[in-house]
Design a protein around this motif. Structure first.
Motif, short mmCIF file in Angstrom:
data_model
loop_
_atom_site.label_atom_id
_atom_site.label_comp_id
_atom_site.label_asym_id
_atom_site.label_seq_id
_atom_site.Cartn_x
_atom_site.Cartn_y
_atom_site.Cartn_z
N LEU A 1 2.44 -2.86 -18.56
CA LEU A 1 3.36 -1.86 -17.99
C LEU A 1 2.60 -0.71 -17.34
O LEU A 1 1.73 -0.12 -17.97
N TYR B 1 9.90 -14.36 -12.74
CA TYR B 1 8.83 -13.39 -12.43
C TYR B 1 7.55 -13.78 -13.16
O TYR B 1 6.47 -13.86 -12.56
N LEU C 1 7.08 -8.91 4.42
CA LEU C 1 6.25 -10.10 4.25
C LEU C 1 7.05 -11.35 3.88
O LEU C 1 6.51 -12.45 3.90
N ILE D 1 5.70 -4.31 7.88
CA ILE D 1 6.25 -5.67 8.02
C ILE D 1 6.91 -6.09 6.70
O ILE D 1 6.43 -5.71 5.62
N VAL E 1 7.51 -7.94 -6.37
CA VAL E 1 8.77 -7.43 -6.95
C VAL E 1 9.09 -8.24 -8.20
O VAL E 1 8.50 -9.29 -8.43
N ALA F 1 0.81 -1.23 0.00
CA ALA F 1 0.00 0.00 0.00
C ALA F 1 0.84 1.27 0.00
O ALA F 1 0.30 2.36 -0.17
N SER F 2 2.16 1.14 0.18
CA SER F 2 2.98 2.35 0.27
C SER F 2 3.30 2.95 -1.09
O SER F 2 3.83 4.05 -1.17
N SER F 3 2.97 2.24 -2.18
CA SER F 3 3.44 2.70 -3.48
C SER F 3 2.59 2.14 -4.62
O SER F 3 1.90 1.12 -4.46
N GLY F 4 2.66 2.81 -5.77
CA GLY F 4 2.14 2.28 -7.02
C GLY F 4 0.67 1.87 -7.00
O GLY F 4 -0.20 2.60 -6.53
N1 NAP Z 1 4.18 -1.59 -12.53
C1 NAP Z 1 4.04 -2.53 -13.49
O1 NAP Z 1 4.43 -2.31 -14.67
C2 NAP Z 1 3.36 -3.84 -13.17
C3 NAP Z 1 2.91 -4.62 -14.24
C4 NAP Z 1 2.29 -5.83 -13.98
C5 NAP Z 1 2.11 -6.26 -12.68
N2 NAP Z 1 2.55 -5.48 -11.64
C6 NAP Z 1 2.33 -6.00 -10.28
O2 NAP Z 1 1.64 -5.03 -9.52
C7 NAP Z 1 1.95 -5.20 -8.14
C8 NAP Z 1 2.28 -3.83 -7.56
O3 NAP Z 1 3.42 -3.33 -8.22
P1 NAP Z 1 3.66 -1.76 -8.40
O4 NAP Z 1 3.87 -1.51 -9.82
O5 NAP Z 1 2.62 -1.02 -7.66
O6 NAP Z 1 5.09 -1.66 -7.70
P2 NAP Z 1 5.67 -0.68 -6.58
O7 NAP Z 1 5.18 0.70 -6.78
O8 NAP Z 1 7.14 -0.96 -6.56
O9 NAP Z 1 5.01 -1.26 -5.24
C9 NAP Z 1 5.42 -2.46 -4.64
C10 NAP Z 1 4.86 -2.49 -3.24
O10 NAP Z 1 5.25 -3.72 -2.62
C11 NAP Z 1 5.79 -3.43 -1.33
N3 NAP Z 1 6.77 -4.46 -0.98
C12 NAP Z 1 7.88 -4.81 -1.70
N4 NAP Z 1 8.56 -5.75 -1.04
C13 NAP Z 1 7.88 -6.01 0.10
C14 NAP Z 1 8.09 -6.88 1.19
N5 NAP Z 1 9.16 -7.71 1.25
N6 NAP Z 1 7.22 -6.89 2.23
C15 NAP Z 1 6.13 -6.05 2.19
N7 NAP Z 1 5.88 -5.21 1.18
C16 NAP Z 1 6.75 -5.19 0.15
C17 NAP Z 1 6.41 -2.05 -1.48
O11 NAP Z 1 6.48 -1.35 -0.25
P3 NAP Z 1 7.75 -1.20 0.70
O12 NAP Z 1 8.93 -0.95 -0.18
O13 NAP Z 1 7.38 -0.06 1.60
O14 NAP Z 1 7.81 -2.50 1.42
C18 NAP Z 1 5.39 -1.36 -2.36
O15 NAP Z 1 4.34 -0.85 -1.59
C19 NAP Z 1 3.11 -6.19 -8.08
O16 NAP Z 1 2.60 -7.44 -7.67
C20 NAP Z 1 3.62 -6.26 -9.52
O17 NAP Z 1 4.15 -7.53 -9.82
C21 NAP Z 1 3.16 -4.28 -11.86
#
Ligand code: NAP
Length: 291
Positions: free
Chosen positions: A189, A157, A68, A66, A95, A17-20
């Motif tokens: 993307l 991935y 995870l 936390i 990730v 929830a902190s990002s994206g």
């Molecule tokens: N962006 C894309 O192009 C894209 C495309 C397809 C699918 N997705 C999927 O969408 C989902 C969200 O991605 P996003 O693009 O929003 O990425 P993001 O902005 O990097 O967000 C990732 C989130 O996961 C949290 N996180 C990472 N490692 C963690 C851990 N070990 N424990 C707890 N929290 C953790 C991060 O918070 P902290 O760093 O504060 O822990 C952050 O809130 C992912 O599952 C990704 O695979 C993304």
């Protein structure tokens, strides 16, 4: 959309929830009046967001900072919120580990498999019994367009996301009898730190970069309506064509496209280093049109 809180309210839990995309889920649900459990590692950021949501929307927010991937993290998360009547869970934390399979450190691959596969599975399992006690509840699993076929240089991935797609499709049918709506959201993307961190020239990929706000909105709109959704027309086409072509074709196509984008990124990086230029990150920002 308006009836979401009637169906699943009043508490929603979002990981990442902190990002994206996770942050946009949280913001959208906060606007609708949901109380929230916000989960990620960066506690300061989560607390700032919690305060903002409370002030703007008058909701209740609980922060669980936390990692995870730590042992027993999901159980600890569950114990910390067991007193709440949570009706909607969205495991969005995820990730990537891009690069040649044999070049990767297995420790990193293993951590990604834990976060992208084991954690969402355990979350749905641990919270599932409690969700099934409600008349109606919901789960949005976040997969990826890359989960629709093998993707060279993103092999592990893509495999984690294929797992989530299969899990969610099955649970959509299996858990329906228990009143639990399950949706798999598979973004292409998306303009988040996740995409900005990819070491490839994104402008060479024939894909539109989407906004996380609209991706999250697509997920919320489709929950309870379908089993899977791919945001964006072109992305839908990529996911759909796989059903008609021999399986190896899209794998080879994505392999060639990504291989080119990675090569171009490395060349630009080398050139920048020679010229004493800017960082990788700013280059990726340029690749995505400065987003
Ligand atoms: N962006 C894309 O192009 C894209 C495309 C397809 C699918 N997705 C999927 O969408 C989902 C969200 O991605 P996003 O693009 O929003 O990425 P993001 O902005 O990097 O967000 C990732 C989130 O996961 C949290 N996180 C990472 N490692 C963690 C851990 N070990 N424990 C707890 N929290 C953790 C991060 O918070 P902290 O760093 O504060 O822990 C952050 O809130 C992912 O599952 C990704 O695979 C993304």
């Amino acid at each position: 959309m308006k009836s979401l809180i009637k169906r699943y309210g009043h508490w929603a839990l979002i990981t990442g929830a902190s990002s994206g995309i996770g942050f946009e889920f949280a913001k959208n649900l906060a606007k609708q009046g949901f109380n929230l459990v916000l989960v990620a590692r960066r506690s300061e950021l989560l607390n700032t967001q919690a305060l903002e949501f409370k002030n703007l929307y008058g909701i209740d927010v609980r922060v669980v900072a936390i990692d995870l991937t730590e042992p027993n993290a999901v159980k600890a998360l569950y114990d910390g919120v067991v007193d709440l009547d949570i009706g909607l869970i969205i495991p969005s934390a995820g990730v990537d580990e891009m690069g040649g399979f044999l070049m990767k450190d297995y420790v990193d691959l293993d951590r990604m498999i834990k976060l992208n596969v084991s954690v969402p599975t355990e979350l749905v399992h641990v919270f599932g019994s409690k969700l099934s006690l409600r008349k109606k509840s919901g789960v949005i699993l976040v997969s990826s367009l890359f989960g629709y076929q093998g993707i060279p240089l993103f092999s592990t991935y893509a495999a984690t996301k294929a797992y989530i797609l299969m899990l969610g499709e099955a649970l959509n049918v299996e858990l329906r009898k228990k009143g639990i709506d399950v949706l798999v959201l598979s973004p292409g993307l998306t303009d988040t730190p996740f995409a900005h961190g990819l070491e490839m020239n994104l402008s060479l990929l024939p894909m539109f970069v989407q906004k996380p706000k609209s991706v999250a909105m697509t997920g919320l709109k489709n929950l309870g309506r379908s089993a899977t959704v791919v945001p964006g027309l072109l992305n839908k086409l990529y996911a759909w064509e796989n059903r008609f072509l021999p399986r190896s074709w899209p794998v080879k196509l994505f392999g060639a496209l990504i291989g080119n984008a990675v090569k171009s990124f490395s060349k630009n990086k080398e050139r920048e280093l020679t010229l004493g230029g800017s960082s990788n990150k700013s280059q990726v920002a340029n690749n995505t049109g400065g987003k």
